[in-house]
Design a protein around this motif. Sequence first.
Motif, PDB file in Angstrom:
ATOM      1  N   PHE A 118      72.635  87.132  -7.519  1.00 46.20           N
ATOM      2  CA  PHE A 118      73.441  86.928  -8.722  1.00 46.20           C
ATOM      3  C   PHE A 118      74.645  86.059  -8.338  1.00 46.20           C
ATOM      4  CE2 PHE A 118      71.190  90.940  -9.231  1.00 46.20           C
ATOM      5  CZ  PHE A 118      70.556  90.738 -10.455  1.00 46.20           C
ATOM      6  N   GLU A 119      74.437  84.752  -8.410  1.00 41.33           N
ATOM      7  CA  GLU A 119      75.429  83.809  -7.905  1.00 41.33           C
ATOM      8  C   GLU A 119      76.744  83.891  -8.674  1.00 41.33           C
ATOM      9  OE1 GLU A 119      73.842  79.899  -7.684  1.00 41.33           O
ATOM     10  OE2 GLU A 119      72.067  80.511  -6.536  1.00 41.33           O
ATOM     11  N   ALA A 120      76.694  84.186  -9.968  1.00 44.74           N
ATOM     12  CA  ALA A 120      77.921  84.244 -10.761  1.00 44.74           C
ATOM     13  C   ALA A 120      78.841  85.378 -10.298  1.00 44.74           C
ATOM     14  CB  ALA A 120      77.580  84.418 -12.242  1.00 44.74           C
ATOM     15  N   LEU A 121      78.271  86.396  -9.676  1.00 42.21           N
ATOM     16  CA  LEU A 121      79.051  87.546  -9.217  1.00 42.21           C
ATOM     17  C   LEU A 121      79.367  87.475  -7.719  1.00 42.21           C
ATOM     18  CD1 LEU A 121      77.124  90.388 -11.091  1.00 42.21           C
ATOM     19  CD2 LEU A 121      79.232  89.230 -11.805  1.00 42.21           C
ATOM     20  N   SER A 122      78.867  86.450  -7.052  1.00 38.31           N
ATOM     21  CA  SER A 122      79.020  86.334  -5.599  1.00 38.31           C
ATOM     22  C   SER A 122      80.109  85.338  -5.248  1.00 38.31           C
ATOM     23  CB  SER A 122      77.691  85.913  -4.968  1.00 38.31           C
ATOM     24  OG  SER A 122      76.663  86.849  -5.255  1.00 38.31           O
ATOM     25  N   SER A 123      80.622  85.478  -4.036  1.00 31.51           N
ATOM     26  CA  SER A 123      81.647  84.562  -3.536  1.00 31.51           C
ATOM     27  C   SER A 123      81.553  84.567  -2.011  1.00 31.51           C
ATOM     28  CB  SER A 123      83.043  85.024  -3.976  1.00 31.51           C
ATOM     29  OG  SER A 123      83.394  86.222  -3.305  1.00 31.51           O
TER      30      SER A 123
ATOM     31  N   HIS B  26      83.331  86.218  -0.201  1.00 33.25           N
ATOM     32  CA  HIS B  26      83.702  87.557   0.257  1.00 33.25           C
ATOM     33  C   HIS B  26      82.682  88.630  -0.118  1.00 33.25           C
ATOM     34  CE1 HIS B  26      87.572  86.006   1.428  1.00 33.25           C
ATOM     35  NE2 HIS B  26      87.823  85.591   0.196  1.00 33.25           N
ATOM     36  N   VAL B  27      81.801  88.336  -1.076  1.00 33.93           N
ATOM     37  CA  VAL B  27      80.857  89.361  -1.523  1.00 33.93           C
ATOM     38  C   VAL B  27      79.552  88.694  -1.950  1.00 33.93           C
ATOM     39  CG1 VAL B  27      81.705  89.321  -3.911  1.00 33.93           C
ATOM     40  CG2 VAL B  27      80.521  91.348  -3.056  1.00 33.93           C
ATOM     41  N   LEU B  28      78.459  89.360  -1.652  1.00 37.78           N
ATOM     42  CA  LEU B  28      77.134  88.863  -2.029  1.00 37.78           C
ATOM     43  C   LEU B  28      76.465  89.932  -2.877  1.00 37.78           C
ATOM     44  CD1 LEU B  28      74.904  86.704  -1.667  1.00 37.78           C
ATOM     45  CD2 LEU B  28      74.142  87.980   0.342  1.00 37.78           C
ATOM     46  N   VAL B  29      76.147  89.575  -4.125  1.00 35.35           N
ATOM     47  CA  VAL B  29      75.531  90.521  -5.057  1.00 35.35           C
ATOM     48  C   VAL B  29      74.077  90.109  -5.253  1.00 35.35           C
ATOM     49  CG1 VAL B  29      75.606  91.574  -7.339  1.00 35.35           C
ATOM     50  CG2 VAL B  29      77.741  90.859  -6.213  1.00 35.35           C
ATOM     51  N   MET B  30      73.181  91.037  -4.987  1.00 36.10           N
ATOM     52  CA  MET B  30      71.766  90.717  -5.101  1.00 36.10           C
ATOM     53  C   MET B  30      70.990  91.909  -5.623  1.00 36.10           C
ATOM     54  SD  MET B  30      70.487  90.812  -1.120  1.00 36.10           S
ATOM     55  CE  MET B  30      72.036  90.237  -0.436  1.00 36.10           C
ATOM     56  N   GLU B  31      69.798  91.653  -6.047  1.00 35.81           N
ATOM     57  CA  GLU B  31      68.878  92.669  -6.534  1.00 35.81           C
ATOM     58  C   GLU B  31      68.479  93.610  -5.394  1.00 35.81           C
ATOM     59  OE1 GLU B  31      64.251  92.535  -8.177  1.00 35.81           O
ATOM     60  OE2 GLU B  31      65.212  90.771  -7.298  1.00 35.81           O
ATOM     61  N   GLU B  32      68.278  94.867  -5.720  1.00 35.92           N
ATOM     62  CA  GLU B  32      67.745  95.810  -4.736  1.00 35.92           C
ATOM     63  C   GLU B  32      66.218  95.778  -4.802  1.00 35.92           C
ATOM     64  OE1 GLU B  32      67.665 100.581  -3.609  1.00 35.92           O
ATOM     65  OE2 GLU B  32      68.525  99.907  -5.512  1.00 35.92           O
ATOM     66  N   LEU B  33      65.591  95.481  -3.674  1.00 38.45           N
ATOM     67  CA  LEU B  33      64.134  95.550  -3.610  1.00 38.45           C
ATOM     68  C   LEU B  33      63.738  96.970  -3.246  1.00 38.45           C
ATOM     69  CD1 LEU B  33      62.969  92.269  -1.808  1.00 38.45           C
ATOM     70  CD2 LEU B  33      63.221  92.735  -4.251  1.00 38.45           C
ATOM     71  N   ARG B  34      62.903  97.553  -4.060  1.00 36.20           N
ATOM     72  CA  ARG B  34      62.466  98.929  -3.815  1.00 36.20           C
ATOM     73  C   ARG B  34      61.105  98.903  -3.126  1.00 36.20           C
ATOM     74  NH1 ARG B  34      65.425 102.768  -6.430  1.00 36.20           N
ATOM     75  NH2 ARG B  34      66.939 101.996  -7.960  1.00 36.20           N
ATOM     76  N   GLY B  35      61.070  99.474  -1.965  1.00 37.42           N
ATOM     77  CA  GLY B  35      59.824  99.513  -1.215  1.00 37.42           C
ATOM     78  C   GLY B  35      59.985 100.300   0.068  1.00 37.42           C
ATOM     79  N   GLU B  36      58.968 100.220   0.900  1.00 35.30           N
ATOM     80  CA  GLU B  36      58.931 100.980   2.151  1.00 35.30           C
ATOM     81  C   GLU B  36      59.026  99.996   3.310  1.00 35.30           C
ATOM     82  OE1 GLU B  36      56.169 104.559   4.052  1.00 35.30           O
ATOM     83  OE2 GLU B  36      55.374 103.226   2.510  1.00 35.30           O
ATOM     84  N   PRO B  37      60.006 100.163   4.205  1.00 43.27           N
ATOM     85  CA  PRO B  37      60.110  99.249   5.350  1.00 43.27           C
ATOM     86  C   PRO B  37      58.823  99.261   6.169  1.00 43.27           C
ATOM     87  CG  PRO B  37      62.054 100.645   5.189  1.00 43.27           C
ATOM     88  CD  PRO B  37      61.054 101.193   4.224  1.00 43.27           C
ATOM     89  N   LEU B  38      58.512  98.121   6.722  1.00 40.90           N
ATOM     90  CA  LEU B  38      57.303  98.032   7.537  1.00 40.90           C
ATOM     91  C   LEU B  38      57.348  99.006   8.703  1.00 40.90           C
ATOM     92  CD1 LEU B  38      54.849  96.174   7.172  1.00 40.90           C
ATOM     93  CD2 LEU B  38      55.771  94.740   8.990  1.00 40.90           C
ATOM     94  N   SER B  39      58.554  99.296   9.202  1.00 42.23           N
ATOM     95  CA  SER B  39      58.688 100.239  10.310  1.00 42.23           C
ATOM     96  C   SER B  39      58.164 101.620   9.939  1.00 42.23           C
ATOM     97  CB  SER B  39      60.158 100.339  10.739  1.00 42.23           C
ATOM     98  OG  SER B  39      60.975 100.648   9.620  1.00 42.23           O
ATOM     99  N   ALA B  40      58.280 101.997   8.659  1.00 43.00           N
ATOM    100  CA  ALA B  40      57.741 103.286   8.203  1.00 43.00           C
ATOM    101  C   ALA B  40      56.294 103.131   7.743  1.00 43.00           C
ATOM    102  CB  ALA B  40      58.592 103.842   7.065  1.00 43.00           C
ATOM    103  N   TYR B  41      55.996 102.019   7.098  1.00 43.67           N
ATOM    104  CA  TYR B  41      54.660 101.819   6.525  1.00 43.67           C
ATOM    105  C   TYR B  41      53.585 101.772   7.601  1.00 43.67           C
ATOM    106  CZ  TYR B  41      51.088  99.819   3.454  1.00 43.67           C
ATOM    107  OH  TYR B  41      49.949  99.602   2.724  1.00 43.67           O
TER     108      TYR B  41
ATOM    109  N   LEU C 257      68.933  82.460  -0.072  1.00 39.48           N
ATOM    110  CA  LEU C 257      68.159  83.304  -0.994  1.00 39.48           C
ATOM    111  C   LEU C 257      67.579  82.468  -2.137  1.00 39.48           C
ATOM    112  CD1 LEU C 257      70.415  86.494  -1.180  1.00 39.48           C
ATOM    113  CD2 LEU C 257      68.040  86.429  -0.414  1.00 39.48           C
ATOM    114  N   GLY C 258      68.391  81.566  -2.677  1.00 38.10           N
ATOM    115  CA  GLY C 258      67.894  80.716  -3.737  1.00 38.10           C
ATOM    116  C   GLY C 258      66.787  79.794  -3.265  1.00 38.10           C
ATOM    117  N   GLU C 259      66.960  79.242  -2.077  1.00 39.63           N
ATOM    118  CA  GLU C 259      65.953  78.332  -1.515  1.00 39.63           C
ATOM    119  C   GLU C 259      64.632  79.052  -1.272  1.00 39.63           C
ATOM    120  OE1 GLU C 259      65.140  76.538   2.869  1.00 39.63           O
ATOM    121  OE2 GLU C 259      67.203  76.367   2.141  1.00 39.63           O
ATOM    122  N   PHE C 260      64.695  80.242  -0.656  1.00 38.52           N
ATOM    123  CA  PHE C 260      63.467  80.984  -0.372  1.00 38.52           C
ATOM    124  C   PHE C 260      62.810  81.460  -1.667  1.00 38.52           C
ATOM    125  CE2 PHE C 260      64.515  80.639   3.932  1.00 38.52           C
ATOM    126  CZ  PHE C 260      63.562  81.224   4.733  1.00 38.52           C
TER     127      PHE C 260
END
Length: 231
Positions: free
Chosen positions: A55-60, A62-77, A36-39
């Motif tokens: 959010f690397e400080a909150l990830s390990s 065992h868990v990956l914490v990331m922003e929620e992208l709000r949008g419409e999947p291409l399958s619906a769009y 994710l950081g590389e991309f």
Amino acid sequence: PWRARPASRALLTRSLDDLGRACAREVDLEQEARVLGEFARRFEKHPKVRVPRCFEALSSKHVLVMEELRGEPLSAYRRRAQRDPEAAQRIANLALEEILRQIFEDGRFHADPHAGNLLVLDDGRLGIIDLGLTGELVPEDRRRIARAVKAFLARDADGLIQALLGFGALPPGFDAETFKQDVSRVVRSRGAGVAARLRGRSGAGTPDESNSLEEFVTELFGLAHGHGVHV
């Protein structure tokens, strides 16, 4: 035939090993955080495309914490295509250009870019999620893909065969002539229709002929596996 069974077992073993490694990578959350950081850094040069912020400080591991992208999947769009063909065409072009850029320019690509993993964001950008599975292509692999596409569009069965074999490991006693005949048959029966669709035309064919590129590629790889070629 009995003589093919050892090769078939070896092919199955190698395929299962590939699948096991892919599954292990896909559940490696630390690896996904790095990707994710590389991309995200790469997309700074392409402001029309983005991935979730991690959010690397909150990830390990065992868990990956990331922003929620709000949008419409291409399958619906894509169902909007009839109502708003210009918008659908713009997003289709954007998605295709990004996939091709990843494969042919960067060599590092999202390995599961189905329509549920591509989002049309509220601001019109393309969002890409679920980067648990990515792939890498060295320059020679990229050249092989380019040669395969060129051969396919030209309906050059010999060129396509050489490209396929360049990606594979051949079994002992490989029957090159029979493999060539099988691939040539598939190219003759499907190639014209699929190439026409790729160029934006419907393509002529018999009523039961499929012009799907996905089915065409699946059939080619199925032939390779049937001949014991590990791709």
